[in-house]
Design an enzyme around this catalytic site. Structure first.
Site, PDB file in Angstrom:
ATOM      1  N   CYS A   1      37.928 -47.688-103.221  1.00 47.36           N
ATOM      2  CA  CYS A   1      38.387 -49.011-103.646  1.00 47.36           C
ATOM      3  C   CYS A   1      39.560 -49.451-102.777  1.00 47.36           C
ATOM      4  O   CYS A   1      40.024 -48.713-101.904  1.00 47.36           O
ATOM      5  CB  CYS A   1      38.793 -48.997-105.121  1.00 47.36           C
ATOM      6  SG  CYS A   1      40.176 -47.906-105.485  1.00 47.36           S
TER       7      CYS A   1
ATOM      8  N   CYS B   1      42.586 -47.216-102.668  1.00 45.32           N
ATOM      9  CA  CYS B   1      42.453 -46.061-101.775  1.00 45.32           C
ATOM     10  C   CYS B   1      42.894 -46.441-100.359  1.00 45.32           C
ATOM     11  O   CYS B   1      43.607 -45.685 -99.695  1.00 45.32           O
ATOM     12  CB  CYS B   1      41.010 -45.562-101.749  1.00 45.32           C
ATOM     13  SG  CYS B   1      40.438 -44.877-103.317  1.00 45.32           S
TER      14      CYS B   1
ATOM     15  N   ASP C   1      29.520 -76.035 -88.044  1.00 43.02           N
ATOM     16  CA  ASP C   1      29.081 -76.025 -86.654  1.00 43.02           C
ATOM     17  C   ASP C   1      28.077 -77.164 -86.506  1.00 43.02           C
ATOM     18  O   ASP C   1      27.478 -77.605 -87.489  1.00 43.02           O
ATOM     19  CB  ASP C   1      28.425 -74.677 -86.327  1.00 43.02           C
ATOM     20  CG  ASP C   1      27.784 -74.671 -84.954  1.00 43.02           C
ATOM     21  OD1 ASP C   1      28.483 -75.003 -83.977  1.00 43.02           O
ATOM     22  OD2 ASP C   1      26.581 -74.361 -84.868  1.00 43.02           O
TER      23      ASP C   1
ATOM     24  N   ASP D   1      25.453 -70.943 -87.415  1.00 46.90           N
ATOM     25  CA  ASP D   1      24.179 -70.245 -87.257  1.00 46.90           C
ATOM     26  C   ASP D   1      24.097 -69.386 -86.005  1.00 46.90           C
ATOM     27  O   ASP D   1      23.101 -68.701 -85.790  1.00 46.90           O
ATOM     28  CB  ASP D   1      23.021 -71.249 -87.237  1.00 46.90           C
ATOM     29  CG  ASP D   1      22.977 -72.032 -85.926  1.00 46.90           C
ATOM     30  OD1 ASP D   1      24.052 -72.338 -85.378  1.00 46.90           O
ATOM     31  OD2 ASP D   1      21.867 -72.318 -85.453  1.00 46.90           O
TER      32      ASP D   1
ATOM     33  N   ASP E   1      29.498 -68.536 -83.566  1.00 45.11           N
ATOM     34  CA  ASP E   1      30.133 -68.867 -84.840  1.00 45.11           C
ATOM     35  C   ASP E   1      30.613 -67.628 -85.588  1.00 45.11           C
ATOM     36  O   ASP E   1      31.335 -67.746 -86.574  1.00 45.11           O
ATOM     37  CB  ASP E   1      29.156 -69.629 -85.741  1.00 45.11           C
ATOM     38  CG  ASP E   1      28.647 -70.913 -85.105  1.00 45.11           C
ATOM     39  OD1 ASP E   1      29.474 -71.617 -84.494  1.00 45.11           O
ATOM     40  OD2 ASP E   1      27.448 -71.200 -85.205  1.00 45.11           O
TER      41      ASP E   1
END
Length: 732
Positions: free
Chosen positions: A16, A19, A420, A620, A624
């Site tokens: 987690c 940690c 974008d 996409d 990006d």
């Protein structure tokens, strides 16, 4: 003064965010360490030290904190290790479920009038492996937390399940001969199985996060054709040095960043720069490693290698931006640190209080254990994963894939969406936007251009031929077809020599734009790509002009308007030229435009926007990926690259921009269910623990209340299945 040295150490045993924090603190105490950053997603620690330092000292510090650290392995070895661990977790989960199912089955059939119970020794045989073999990881993690005076979810699971298991052993051993005691083996086993499910889903999410880096690495060619004194030899990329010459054949990826020395071609740089059209390349032009060479052979001088290449910088940006920590998990961990010792104190107080009150020791012990049973964090463990599973399931049915829990937690706060352009708001393929014929016959102009482009695979040629098909025009054959590298194409049609190409072709022929000059200037200002159709012989003259450009996706305008109604600002961020970016922004009503932006700058702009609110990035392409990772929420469009989808927390499986608003909405509702579930999980404890402490809730009812809390949490999460995107609600 010695310079600084950096180490990237794989870390094992973290479960987690707390940690990761303990590993950071342990490494930060080592003399000479200047900075530490532990990435829970890829389970690595990036350590910067002053001067030279033996990495064994860092590894020892991590080991002392209760975790493991190793020297970096090869990419293949790391993948194999991760896959092996994921497979182990998968089998542990399946076996734990198989063992727990017979224990919970009698409880499930009771509403149907069937009352039967497995013998105590069978329950013990089924629950013990779940508790101490498959649940061993929780005891180990809990012990690490106790050693440093902290508390976490693993500690809650270990204490709660141990209480149920221990009470069952006690009841079994003290029950009169021949009687069937009340046992709670099923509670401890089911809790462990369900928490293992959550841990398995978490590991899969980490695996998907790391795959973004692997996908980027896959773009780098492993070998190149080096040219030495006119001789060609196939060598590893690592063998190349600056100013070496490499040969790049048509269709191959450029292995290095460099400068064209010889040859002419086009380069598809859409994955790197965001430019949708192929870029002409000739001697003196720069090329970027990872881009795809077009139709010509190019000789390239190497200018950047390894960590200095554009692709390597993109990879670093993605790695740095993916170290996100889930806010709700941090909150749960903080609450757990207080909750666990509080429950232990209350259980001890219950035991001592009832004993001092004069109750038998057995009664005092049962009441104390009832406190532990009601405090078992089953509902707390289910609160987040059930909401995520229900929300992501219904979202997937409507074309929205949510992979990042942090995206769920932040989406309801989004104040700005960054788009974008190419492939996101536009189709990403060129079309004829404008055309003009000197004689006014635009159909004939298109027919002649189609004849010249027949058989060509160039994107602009495809746009011309698609337009001919759309208008039902017959395309004739040309003779003596000739490719004019860097200029266009020529051929003979009906005894006339025609050519179609760029402005350089026009200038080389000695012609002027004439009456088309004003149109050409206006269309260039829009960012269009121009192609001139000219007659070279028998009489050189301009026949007409085509302007190519990207087309808006259906639904793009509605997508931006949906955001405006929710008071969310929109921004356009693209590597394309300012003219084309401005045209798209004006057509859609986008608030702000950033054009001609390189990948590294995209991430920087997103980071700057984050200073004023929560930012979602929609893209996409590979270019990006850094911005998607740097944003609070990354949203990848369907049909884009795998890298963009891996770097984003949300992927739209259809390329419909309207799904952006829908993704934010389902994320907001899912986050709301998580908060509701956590609230009810804590309420059950806040009400149940005092009742158990005062002897008003025996362990049987405590177990039932715990089960009821779990059922209520699951049912609340399942309400998400009724959700529909707004446009579908309007239609129904």
């Amino acid at each position: 003064m010695n310079g600084s040295t950096t180490f990237d150490l794989p870390i094992g045993g973290m479960t987690c965010a707390s940690c990761a924090g303990r590993v950071e603190r342990a490494l930060g105490k080592v003399p000479g360490v200047q900075s530490v950053s532990v990435n829970l997603a890829n389970e690595r620690a990036h350590v910067e030290v002053l001067g030279q330092l033996d990495p064994g000292i860092l590894i020892a510090a991590v080991d002392k904190a209760g975790y493991t650290a190793t020297l970096p392995q090869s990419e293949k070895a790391t993948q194999a290790s991760q896959e092996q661990r994921l497979q182990y977790e998968r089998w542990s989960l399946l076996l734990a479920i198989l063992l727990a199912l017979p224990l919970v089955l009698p409880m499930l059939v009771q509403p149907f009038g069937l009352h039967w119970m497995l013998p105590a020794w069978v329950q013990f045989a089924l629950a013990t492996p779940v508790q101490f073999i498959f649940g061993a990881r929780f005891y180990i993690a809990a012990w690490k937390a106790v050693r440093v005076g902290a508390g976490n979810m693993d500690l809650l699971v270990a204490i709660g399940t141990s209480a149920g298991y221990g009470l069952s052993i006690y009841q079994w051993l003290t029950a009169p001969s021949g009687s069937m005691p009340h046992l709670y083996f099923e509670a401890s086993a089911v809790v462990i199985a369900l928490v293992l499910l959550g841990k398995y889903l978490e590991s899969r999410a980490k695996r998907q996060t790391a795959s973004a880096i692997r996908a980027l690495e896959a773009l780098r060619p492993e070998r190149a054709i080096q040219v030495i004194d006119g001789r060609e030899q196939n060598v590893a990329i690592s063998a190349l040095r600056l100013n070496d010459l490499v040969l790049v054949k048509p269709g191959e990826r450029f292995p290095v960043d460099g400068e064209v020395v010889e040859g002419q071609s086009h380069a598809d740089e859409a994955l790197i720069s965001g430019e949708s059209l192929p870029v002409p390349k000739q001697p003196g032009d720069s090329v970027t490693g990872g881009a795809i060479n077009g139709e010509g052979r190019l000789l390239v001088r190497t200018l950047a290698l390894g960590a200095e290449s554009v692709l390597a910088r993109i990879i670093r940006l993605v790695e740095e931006a993916q170290a996100a920590k889930a806010p709700i998990q941090k909150l749960v961990d903080k609450v757990s640190q207080v909750f666990v010792p509080a429950v232990l104190v209350l259980a001890l107080a219950t035991l001592v209080g009832w004993w001092l009150y004069g109750a038998p020791l057995e009664t005092a012990l049962i009441n104390a254990v009832a406190v532990m049973v009601i405090a078992c964090p089953c509902a707390l463990g289910l609160a987040t994963p059930t909401a995520i599973m229900a929300g992501t399931g219904v979202a997937a049915r409507h074309g929205i894939l949510i992979k990042d829990a942090e995206a769920l937690e932040r989406a309801h706060q989004v104040s700005a969406v960054v788009f974008d352009k190419t492939g996101t708001l536009t189709s990403g393929t060129p079309k004829i936007a404008h055309s003009s014929a000197m004689d006014g016959n635009e159909a004939l102009l298109l027919q002649q251009a189609g004849a010249l482009q027949r058989g060509s695979e160039h994107p602009l040629a495809k746009a011309v031929l698609d337009a001919c098909d759309a208008q039902g025009l017959d395309v004739a054959d040309v003779s003596a077809s000739q490719s004019l590298t860097g200029r266009g194409i020529a051929g003979t049609l009906d005894g006339r020599r025609l050519a179609l190409g760029n402005r350089r072709l026009l200038e080389d022929t000695g012609l002027s734009a004439g009456d088309l000059a004003s149109s050409a200037s206006a269309w260039e200002a829009e960012g269009r790509t121009l192609s001139w159709l000219i007659e070279q012989s028998p009489q050189p003259r301009v026949l007409g002009l085509f302007a190519f450009g990207d087309t808006l996706k259906p639904g793009a305008l509605e997508a931006v308007q949906q955001l405006k109604t929710r008071h969310i600002s929109s921004h356009l961020l693209t590597g394309d030229n300012r003219g084309s970016a401005r045209v798209v922004a004006e057509a859609l009503g986008i608030d702000d435009v950033h054009a001609e932006v390189l990948p590294a700058d995209k991430a920087a702009i997103v980071v700057e926007l984050k200073k004023t609110g929560v930012v979602a990035m929609v893209g996409d392409g590979i270019n990006d990926a850094p911005a998607l990772a740097a944003a609070d929420i990354g949203i990848a469009m369907g049909g884009g690259t795998d890298v963009a989808m891996h770097a984003a927390g949300i992927t739209l499986m259809r390329g419909d921009p309207r799904l952006v608003s829908a993704a934010l909405e389902i994320s907001r509702k899912t986050y709301g269910k998580i908060r509701q579930n956590l609230f009810w999980a804590f309420v059950y404890n806040l009400i149940g623990i005092p009742l158990a402490a005062f002897g008003l809730l025996n362990p049987v009812l405590a177990g039932a209340a715990m089960a009821l809390s779990s059922v209520s949490v699951v049912c609340n999460a399942l309400l998400l299945k009724t959700w529909k995107p707004k446009d579908q609600e309007d239609q129904s």
